[in-house]
Design a protein around this motif. Structure first.
Motif, PDB file in Angstrom:
ATOM      1  N   GLY A 287      44.920  30.675  49.405  1.00 43.37           N
ATOM      2  CA  GLY A 287      44.359  30.074  48.208  1.00 43.37           C
ATOM      3  C   GLY A 287      44.306  28.560  48.259  1.00 43.37           C
ATOM      4  O   GLY A 287      43.711  27.932  47.398  1.00 43.37           O
ATOM      5  N   LYS A 289      43.247  24.972  49.714  1.00 40.90           N
ATOM      6  CA  LYS A 289      42.204  24.343  50.514  1.00 40.90           C
ATOM      7  C   LYS A 289      42.746  23.127  51.246  1.00 40.90           C
ATOM      8  O   LYS A 289      43.591  22.418  50.747  1.00 40.90           O
ATOM      9  CB  LYS A 289      41.056  23.912  49.625  1.00 40.90           C
TER      10      LYS A 289
ATOM     11  N   SER B 192      51.072  31.274  39.443  1.00 37.75           N
ATOM     12  CA  SER B 192      50.648  30.300  38.443  1.00 37.75           C
ATOM     13  C   SER B 192      51.540  30.366  37.195  1.00 37.75           C
ATOM     14  O   SER B 192      51.899  29.340  36.619  1.00 37.75           O
ATOM     15  CB  SER B 192      49.192  30.549  38.074  1.00 37.75           C
ATOM     16  N   VAL B 226      42.882  29.386  36.587  1.00 39.71           N
ATOM     17  CA  VAL B 226      43.034  30.190  37.807  1.00 39.71           C
ATOM     18  C   VAL B 226      42.098  31.395  37.757  1.00 39.71           C
ATOM     19  O   VAL B 226      41.452  31.740  38.750  1.00 39.71           O
ATOM     20  CB  VAL B 226      44.494  30.664  37.974  1.00 39.71           C
ATOM     21  N   ILE B 229      38.507  30.341  38.488  1.00 41.22           N
ATOM     22  CA  ILE B 229      38.281  30.086  39.918  1.00 41.22           C
ATOM     23  C   ILE B 229      38.201  31.404  40.694  1.00 41.22           C
ATOM     24  O   ILE B 229      37.295  31.614  41.510  1.00 41.22           O
ATOM     25  CB  ILE B 229      39.421  29.220  40.506  1.00 41.22           C
ATOM     26  N   GLN B 230      39.144  32.302  40.425  1.00 43.10           N
ATOM     27  CA  GLN B 230      39.155  33.565  41.153  1.00 43.10           C
ATOM     28  C   GLN B 230      37.873  34.350  40.898  1.00 43.10           C
ATOM     29  O   GLN B 230      37.288  34.929  41.818  1.00 43.10           O
ATOM     30  CB  GLN B 230      40.371  34.414  40.753  1.00 43.10           C
ATOM     31  N   SER B 305      36.201  22.488  38.913  1.00 49.16           N
ATOM     32  CA  SER B 305      37.493  22.012  39.387  1.00 49.16           C
ATOM     33  C   SER B 305      37.406  21.695  40.871  1.00 49.16           C
ATOM     34  O   SER B 305      37.556  22.556  41.732  1.00 49.16           O
ATOM     35  CB  SER B 305      38.562  23.067  39.081  1.00 49.16           C
ATOM     36  N   GLU B 307      39.146  20.455  43.144  1.00 50.70           N
ATOM     37  CA  GLU B 307      40.171  20.715  44.161  1.00 50.70           C
ATOM     38  C   GLU B 307      40.144  22.146  44.671  1.00 50.70           C
ATOM     39  O   GLU B 307      40.804  22.462  45.658  1.00 50.70           O
ATOM     40  CB  GLU B 307      41.568  20.339  43.644  1.00 50.70           C
ATOM     41  N   ASN B 308      39.379  23.017  44.022  1.00 57.85           N
ATOM     42  CA  ASN B 308      39.332  24.408  44.469  1.00 57.85           C
ATOM     43  C   ASN B 308      38.100  24.759  45.293  1.00 57.85           C
ATOM     44  O   ASN B 308      37.890  25.921  45.612  1.00 57.85           O
ATOM     45  CB  ASN B 308      39.414  25.350  43.275  1.00 57.85           C
TER      46      ASN B 308
END
Lengths: 290, 311
Positions: A287, A289, B192, B226, B229-230, B305, B307-308
């Motif tokens: 998960g 990066k 999380s 979360v 994103i998933q 987001s 960073e993802n």
């Protein structure tokens, strides 16, 4: 609020125990059926306890154990070889990807990453392996294709990057070369992550049935999972299993399939949970990066 | 950022030398990727050819978009694309709900020991091959001996042969998939939740929020980023099918194709039947659709987001 011993906890445990039943029940049935007398099974169906205990299925399986032993041998060989090679190649490939002073980093990164985004599909690989490389029907077909997985390379790279830069800089001031840094600092410090990736890869290889189905014609080179698939699907395969000398009426065909499944899958189910630590780690690493 | 500093100026001799030696480490990996990933990419030309094995790839006649036309004007296209998308959407919806729910259950468990045991068992299916999964499913569904039909006859009914009932398979496959995958996917949500501020929950409790309210107003909002994103990441994989699940568990029964045939099983069968060109064409369609989805969803994540993002 999480300190109070409460009815809530008991309810929670009951919910989990029900879940456990849902996860364990199929296995219990699998094991029980393999120990059931064939006629009893045909009469009563699969059950949680053998309605009539019998070892006949296992006796039949082990009467001619060569096929099973071969499939085990083939599977263990290619799983270990592929995991070892793959881990080495991927850990090396990840190194320049993790270093800011590698001048072709962007290009190499794209080169690796693109294989995750697009592939030629099944047929081109099939033709390459069969008609160009001619490694079909050999053990190499289990080992070479798919040795480098971009996804795993990225995981390893991320774990390399997590190592503080100061460490590398300090080594450089002391005159360490890049190769020395890679082998003596970065890789040893990333052992845990590399082990996680290696374990994920190993499970994948161990469970491989598709390679045999596509490329292997020689029954002596079947992987364990493929042998099992054949026995599950094809009644003929089961009859041929013991070779001649046994009429199909005498064979405990139904229970034998389950005994096979236990013999083929059992050891792994006992061993793998001990490595679960690595497994969970690998899964959650994915998960992140880089 | 670190890269930028070295990027602009001309590289010193030392940087070159270092890069060369590092590049050497990458050589085996590069060669393997070239051979097994990049060379097959050129094979997609087969999709535009009337491929005859004897003539080879280069010798076969070009046929334009014929292979695609053949697929897209057939019943198979509707069926396989619909199945692939619908199953994946179902997996996203039910999978997210189940794994968030499971994570919440894990979070409220006080005993670490019990947590470890439960977790180990629920993750176990990840170690199983699709072949073993098919065995386990058959224990329930076998026409004569299966648990389900035994239960039905105990209740006075007669169970059908489930391997001839296409209507039942969306449920069977979804349940099987959930059984196999929620353990691992719940770990992400659980991780999380572990970062959730305990004081926030205590404050909510002091204000009189009961468990349901705490979950709804504190825990779920904490998980929302979360989850988003998933879900987006999964949407990127909408065209990717789980070949093992769809090929092994229904045991390749032709009668079940209406509800179990996905793009991957179709391309596989086309290959086995010797329709290499059609198989390549459909595979290419899937690859391109997948590429568009991943790039598209990545662009969305970049906004939501950064960073993802995947790249």
């Amino acid at each position: 609020m999480r300190k109070k011993k409460s009815k809530g906890q008991i309810v929670l445990h009951i919910v989990f125990l029900l879940l456990m039943v849902a996860y364990i029940l199929p296995f219990v049935c699998l094991v029980a059926s393999s120990f059931t007398d064939e006629t009893a099974l045909v009469q009563n169906g699969y059950s949680l306890l053998p309605s009539k205990f019998s070892l006949e299925a296992y006796k039949t399986v082990f009467r001619t154990p060569m096929k099973m032993i071969r499939a085990y041998g083939v599977t263990i060989t290619f799983t270990l070889a592929a995991t070892l090679l793959s881990t080495v190649v991927m850990s090396l490939l990840a190194y320049p990807l993790s270093r800011p002073n590698f001048i072709w980093r962007k290009q190499l990164n794209f080169f690796v990453y693109f294989t995750m985004l697009f592939s030629g599909g099944m047929v081109p690989s099939y033709l390459l392996i069969r008609n160009v490389l001619h490694i079909d029907n050999t053990i190499l077909v289990y080992i070479l294709p798919g040795l480098v997985s971009a996804y795993y390379v990225m995981i390893i790279r991320t774990s390399y990057r997590a190592i503080p830069d100061e460490l590398v800089e300090a080594a450089k001031i002391d005159g360490a070369k890049e190769l020395f840094i890679c082998f003596k600092i970065i890789i040893p410090l990333s052992k845990a992550s590399i082990a996680s990736v290696a374990f994920l890869f190993l499970v994948e290889k161990w469970n491989d049935w598709m390679t045999s189905m596509l490329y292997i014609r020689n029954p002596d080179l079947y992987s364990l999972q493929y042998l099992l698939q054949k026995l599950l699907r094809e009644a003929d395969a089961l009859k041929n299993y013991t070779g001649l000398g046994m009429s199909s009426e005498l064979m405990p065909t139904e229970t034998m399939r389950f005994a096979m499944a236990i013999v083929a899958a059992g050891p792994v189910l006992v061993i793998f949970p001990y490595f679960q630590k690595y497994f969970t780690k690998g899964m959650t690493l994915g998960g992140v990066k880089g | 950022m670190r890269a930028k500093a070295t990027k602009r100026r001309k590289y010193s001799k030392k940087t070159y030398r270092e890069s060369m030696s590092m590049g050497l480490l990458a050589v085996p990996g590069i060669i393997l990727l070239l051979v097994f990933n990049y060379i097959p990419m050129f094979g997609i030309v087969i999709a535009f050819k009337d491929y005859k094995p004897l003539k080879g790839i280069l010798g076969s006649e070009w046929c334009g978009w014929d292979n695609f036309k053949f697929f897209f004007t057939s019943q198979d296209a509707v069926r396989t694309i619909r199945n692939t998308l619908c199953y994946n959407i179902g997996f996203i919806v039910f999978g997210t709900m189940a794994s968030v729910g499971l994570a919440l259950l894990f979070y409220h468990l006080r005993s670490r020991r019990a947590l470890k045991v439960y977790n180990t068992v629920i993750i176990m299916p990840k170690f199983l091959s699709a072949v073993i999964l098919a065995f386990l499913v058959e224990i329930f569904l076998n026409y004569r001996f299966g648990l389900l039909n035994h239960l039905i006859s105990a209740l006075g009914g007669t169970g059908p042969d489930w391997y001839t009932q296409p209507a039942a398979w969306p449920f069977i496959l979804t349940i099987t998939k959930m059984w196999g995958s929620v353990g691992v996917s719940s770990m992400i949500y659980y991780a999380s939740l572990m970062s959730l501020d305990g004081e926030l929950l205590e404050a909510a409790q002091l204000d009189g929020a009961n468990l349901v309210k705490r979950i709804w107003h504190v825990m779920l909002p904490h998980l929302t980023p979360v989850i988003i994103i998933q879900v987006i990441l999964n949407i990127g994989q909408l065209f990717t099918g789980d070949f093992g699940l769809f090929y092994q568990v229904p045991q390749d029964q032709g009668l079940l194709y209406p509800t179990t045939d996905i793009i991957n099983t179709y391309t596989f069968r086309a290959l086995m039947d010797g329709n290499l060109a059609r198989s390549t064409a459909v595979g290419l369609f899937q690859s391109v659709a997948g590429l568009i989805m991943v790039v598209g969803t990545n662009a969305i994540i970049k906004k939501v987001s950064p960073e993802n993002t995947l790249f």
